[in-house]
Scaffold this active site. Structure first.
Site, PDB file in Angstrom:
ATOM      1  N   GLN A  11     -37.730  38.116  26.098  1.00 42.96           N
ATOM      2  CA  GLN A  11     -37.525  37.165  25.003  1.00 42.96           C
ATOM      3  C   GLN A  11     -36.476  37.644  24.020  1.00 42.96           C
ATOM      4  OE1 GLN A  11     -41.007  37.966  21.900  1.00 42.96           O
ATOM      5  NE2 GLN A  11     -41.826  37.857  24.002  1.00 42.96           N
ATOM      6  N   HIS A  33     -35.061  36.526  19.683  1.00 41.65           N
ATOM      7  CA  HIS A  33     -35.389  35.797  18.463  1.00 41.65           C
ATOM      8  C   HIS A  33     -34.112  35.340  17.761  1.00 41.65           C
ATOM      9  CE1 HIS A  33     -39.346  37.309  19.232  1.00 41.65           C
ATOM     10  NE2 HIS A  33     -38.964  38.564  19.075  1.00 41.65           N
ATOM     11  N   GLU A  84     -37.511  42.527  14.287  1.00 42.56           N
ATOM     12  CA  GLU A  84     -38.708  43.350  14.422  1.00 42.56           C
ATOM     13  C   GLU A  84     -38.341  44.788  14.731  1.00 42.56           C
ATOM     14  OE1 GLU A  84     -40.197  42.402  18.949  1.00 42.56           O
ATOM     15  OE2 GLU A  84     -40.451  40.811  17.474  1.00 42.56           O
ATOM     16  N   HIS A 142     -35.246  41.439  25.065  1.00 42.14           N
ATOM     17  CA  HIS A 142     -36.121  42.595  25.198  1.00 42.14           C
ATOM     18  C   HIS A 142     -37.453  42.194  25.818  1.00 42.14           C
ATOM     19  CE1 HIS A 142     -37.235  40.754  21.329  1.00 42.14           C
ATOM     20  NE2 HIS A 142     -38.452  41.208  21.565  1.00 42.14           N
ATOM     21  N   ARG A 199     -37.842  32.387  25.093  1.00 44.08           N
ATOM     22  CA  ARG A 199     -38.231  33.177  26.257  1.00 44.08           C
ATOM     23  C   ARG A 199     -37.197  33.056  27.367  1.00 44.08           C
ATOM     24  NH1 ARG A 199     -42.900  31.218  23.974  1.00 44.08           N
ATOM     25  NH2 ARG A 199     -44.431  32.846  23.434  1.00 44.08           N
TER      26      ARG A 199
END
Length: 412
Positions: A98, A100, A135, A264, A283
């Site tokens: 996935q 972001h 993240e 990642h 995804r």
């Protein structure tokens, strides 16, 4: 300064031992436990545990009095929303591949899907909220991951070592343009291959990976990963895509930061993860969930090279800070040992969550004109510190002076 009761998320890829062991519960658990959430995510907000045993949702408290809990700096930027979510992530099987979106991509995608009338909980919704989701994950155990596109020349060498006949034209494509544009072209080709083509191609790839592992080749670890993913996700284009990514093994205390567009997948291990409080995920594969290829290609960053492993910046002996450009969060870690059990002062003009991952701590807060407040924090326990709370002095209480705490705060 109040204890938190946090939700455990039981996803199928989770561990039956890691989170339960951290929380002091019997192992193995009846079902996999994947994530322990600490924060004010609407899906599972933490509860503040009062001295009388009553509980109150952190989400409700932030809505009722954001100035007290979040402080002026945080509310000016984020309103009543806690900008970060802290997790313990325990992967026994691979997560989906996935990426972001950036803040701009998320805001545009959210508005577009709102105009289209797609329900926010629809399985084909890409942007349930208008915010970015950077993240960082810090390993508690040996932690395995795929993250970021490998340097293109090394990928050409990997594909050449495998020498899968069906992939030779694809290898030549990247060899002719070993850069971000070449990776985009190859990735786009692979992710759009029809399933009947993958059924013929992937067995050839898996056979080549078996040969490479038996010969102890340079890319044995990458090939073992392809074999594991191919067994778990037959005929999935994500198995092919994994060949293009850096294969990482983090040791405890090491971390990786995943900015917008970074492709990642976490493979195995337990770590502390801090991320922006968002649900936006594009995804790529290794999942039965919705994959929107055109939108994924809009978001992905094909910059290639080694993925940086953060070891943290050591401050004041036992304090380690993981510096990132994320404005939503900041993660630091304090370690005490028999050789260094000095108390550490933790103060901030914003909200904080402290998570004890080893030993036990005593937290002491001194408010002017009042008796000191004390709280003992055991392994697996966490505490909420509002922006208006006084500074806290943290010290180990174990006889050998060993303890560890992770500190999540809003970014600067």
């Amino acid at each position: 300064m109040e204890l938190l009761r946090n939700a455990v998320r039981p996803y199928a890829w989770g561990s039956r031992t890691a989170i339960a062991d951290l929380l002091g519960r019997p192992v193995p658990t009846p079902h996999p436990e994947a994530e322990l959430w600490m924060g004010a995510h609407p899906g599972d907000p933490s509860k503040l545990v009062r001295p009388d045993g009553s509980e109150e949702s952190l989400l409700d408290l932030l809505d009722a009095d954001p100035a007290h809990h979040l402080g002026e700096v945080c509310t000016d930027r984020w309103g009543s929303r806690l900008p970060f979510l802290l997790k313990v992530l325990a992967a026994n099987e691979p997560l989906s591949l996935q990426a972001h979106p950036s803040a701009e991509q998320a805001a545009e995608g959210f508005e577009r899907e709102e105009r289209a009338g797609i329900p926010r909980n629809a399985p084909n919704r890409n942007y349930p909220d208008p915010t970015a989701k950077p993240e960082l994950v810090c390993a508690l155990t040996e932690f395995h991951a795929l993250a970021g596109f490998r340097e293109a020349h090394r990928t050409v060498r990997l594909l050449g070592e495998l020498d899968v006949p069906t992939l030779r034209p694809h290898t030549a494509l990247l060899a002719a343009q070993p850069d971000a544009d070449g990776l985009r072209a190859l990735f786009t080709t692979w992710i759009t291959l029809p399933e009947h083509y993958l059924r013929g191609l992937l067995p050839e790839l898996l056979d080549a990976c078996v040969r490479h592992v038996r010969e102890h080749g340079e890319f044995a670890l990458e090939c073992r990963t392809v074999l594991e993913l191919g067994e778990a996700y037959p005929n999935d284009a994500g198995v092919l895509a994994s060949l293009l990514l850096n294969r990482l093994v983090l040791q405890p205390g090491e971390a990786i930061y995943l900015p917008a567009g970074n492709l990642h997948a976490y493979l195995q291990g337990t770590g502390v993860e801090i991320l922006a409080n968002s649900d936006n995920i594009l995804r790529c594969g290794l999942t039965p969930k919705h994959v929107d290829v055109p939108e994924l290609l809009r978001v992905l960053d094909f910059t290639c090279g080694d993925m940086r492993v953060h070891k943290g910046e050591s401050l004041d002996g036992n304090l380690t800070v993981y510096q990132t450009p994320a404005e939503e969060f900041r993660l630091s870690r304090v370690d005490w040992s028999p050789a260094n059990s000095t108390a550490v002062r933790l103060d901030s003009d914003g909200p904080q969550i402290l998570l004890c991952t080893k030993g036990a701590l005593r937290l002491t807060a001194q408010r002017p004109g009042a008796e000191p407040a004390e709280l003992e924090l055991g392994k697996g326990q966490s505490v909420w510190l509002a922006a208006s709370d006084p500074a806290v002095l943290a010290s180990p209480v174990c006889p050998d002076g060993t303890a560890q705490v992770f500190r999540a705060a809003a970014g600067t």
